[in-house]
Design a protein around this motif. Structure first.
Motif, short mmCIF file in Angstrom:
data_model
loop_
_atom_site.label_atom_id
_atom_site.label_comp_id
_atom_site.label_asym_id
_atom_site.label_seq_id
_atom_site.Cartn_x
_atom_site.Cartn_y
_atom_site.Cartn_z
N LYS A 120 1.52 1.21 -2.38
CA LYS A 120 0.82 1.98 -1.68
C LYS A 120 -0.59 1.38 -1.76
CE LYS A 120 1.85 5.68 -4.84
NZ LYS A 120 1.99 7.55 -5.67
N ASN A 121 -1.40 1.67 -0.43
CA ASN A 121 -2.34 1.37 0.02
C ASN A 121 -3.87 2.21 -0.96
OD1 ASN A 121 -3.64 3.06 0.86
ND2 ASN A 121 -2.69 3.26 2.85
N GLU A 122 -5.43 1.64 -0.54
CA GLU A 122 -5.80 1.69 -1.23
C GLU A 122 -6.21 3.68 -1.43
OE1 GLU A 122 -5.97 -0.59 1.02
OE2 GLU A 122 -6.58 -2.48 0.31
N LEU A 123 -5.93 3.65 -0.20
CA LEU A 123 -6.14 5.67 -0.45
C LEU A 123 -4.90 6.50 -1.10
CD1 LEU A 123 -6.68 5.95 3.69
CD2 LEU A 123 -8.19 5.19 0.91
N VAL A 125 -1.59 5.40 0.36
CA VAL A 125 -0.40 5.90 0.52
C VAL A 125 0.55 4.78 0.88
CG1 VAL A 125 0.56 7.21 2.86
CG2 VAL A 125 -2.25 7.17 2.31
N THR A 126 1.62 5.98 0.75
CA THR A 126 2.93 4.49 0.71
C THR A 126 2.70 3.61 1.62
OG1 THR A 126 3.99 5.87 -0.69
CG2 THR A 126 5.18 4.64 -0.29
N VAL A 127 2.97 2.04 1.36
CA VAL A 127 3.28 1.97 2.94
C VAL A 127 4.42 0.43 2.75
CG1 VAL A 127 1.09 2.16 4.08
CG2 VAL A 127 1.48 0.40 2.77
N ASN A 128 4.82 0.51 4.02
CA ASN A 128 5.60 -0.93 3.93
C ASN A 128 5.15 -2.29 4.09
OD1 ASN A 128 8.05 0.47 3.46
ND2 ASN A 128 8.08 0.39 5.80
#
Length: 319
Positions: A120-123, A125-128
């Motif tokens: 998960k990023n700073e927001l 949101v799940t990212v690769n």
């Protein structure tokens, strides 16, 4: 000139990546004198194991895990040969077929998997995010002023040369010489109170461990694992072995191993040159087969030519 240098670096880099696989094929076909078709399955087994462990954050351990996985595959093939007395070719086919399901399961029921993990990023949101590899680690430490291609080439060359050195050293030990003797004359080995079955199984395990190690290196180099990457590996390995042995002839295991290593490099240079002349990708397997045929035929033609020349000089009539 820069384009030619780039092509050579790329070809030699890939040649070093596939060199452990060629050494594994050399071990079974030339030393043990036993055809082993497990190669295409164990190569992918090394890749799938490597991608799984690398995603967990252990890229160095992933290489050893891939090698161990290949050794386990070799153990299965060796036991089928020695304990169940199944034909060596059929034993390899059975293990390779079973490994397809195992590899498919390791990849989570999909045909390929990239070296990335979810976070998960700073927001929130799940990212690769790309997983770390030995090549990234090496470049961060030693190759900040070099291109990624050059650092990958240097690291792969170092790893493979060390691997080849360990293999050659092993065959100077009692256990290594027992494997060589088993391939030369198994009946004599049995009469010498040496367990030929253990030597054969150990040789097949070592062979497939090297093959899987090559697959693990390729996985970290190209940053993904694919079930279809094993297709044609046996022919590629045989081509490298035959090219090397054709050049260096029938010498000690050390010289032959070096020859196979050089054969792997020459094979990749030939393939890379074929791509440069716009050869379609589907023709590469045909080219590989032709290289093997040529490497097998050339020594035979050389022997016939020398025999003809000797008979001509002595006044005899060549047959």
């Amino acid at each position: 000139m820069n384009e030619l240098a780039g092509m050579l670096v790329s070809a030699l880099g890939q040649g070093f990546i596939y060199a452990p696989m060629a050494l594994g094929v050399f071990l079974t076909f030339s030393i043990l004198k036993t055809p082993d078709l497990t190669v295409e399955g164990s190569f992918v087994f090394g890749m799938t194991t490597c991608v799984t462990v690398s995603i967990m954050g252990h890229p160095v351990l992933a290489l050893f895990a891939g090698m161990f996985a290949g050794a386990v595959a070799g153990l299965c093939t060796g036991l089928l040969q020695t304990k169940l007395k199944i034909d060596p070719i059929l034993s390899g086919i059975l293990t390779m077929t079973g490994l397809y399901t195992v590899n498919y399961a390791i990849l989570g029921g999909q045909s390929n998997r990239y070296l990335q993990y979810e976070t998960k990023n700073e927001l929130g949101v799940t990212v690769n995010k790309p997983a770390d590899t030995i090549y990234k680690m090496f470049q961060r430490t030693f190759g900040k002023d070099m291109s990624s291609a050059m650092t990958a080439f240097l690291l792969t060359m170092l790893i493979v040369l060390v691997t080849c050195g360990i293999m050659v050293t092993f065959f100077r030990t009692r256990s290594g010489m027992a494997i060589i003797a088993t391939g030369d004359n198994e009946e004599m080995v049995r009469s010498s109170s040496i367990n030929a079955d253990v030597s054969r199984v150990a040789g097949v395990m070592m062979s497939n461990g090297l093959v899987a190690f090559s697959g693990a290196l390729l996985c970290e180099y190209q940053k993904y694992a694919d079930l279809n990457c094993g297709n044609g590996m046996l022919v590629m390995g045989l081509a490298s072995v035959i090219i090397g042995l054709t050049i260096f002839g029938n010498h000690s295991v050390t010289i032959q191993a070096v020859g196979v290593l050089i054969g792997s490099l020459l094979y990749r240079i030939i393939i890379q040159a074929a791509y440069k002349i716009d050869m379609p990708s589907y023709a590469v397997k045909l080219l590989s087969a032709l290289i093997v045929i040529a490497a097998l035929v050339v020594p035979m033609l050389q022997k016939k030519y020398k025999k003809t020349m000797r008979k001509t000089k002595t006044g005899g009539q060549p047959r």
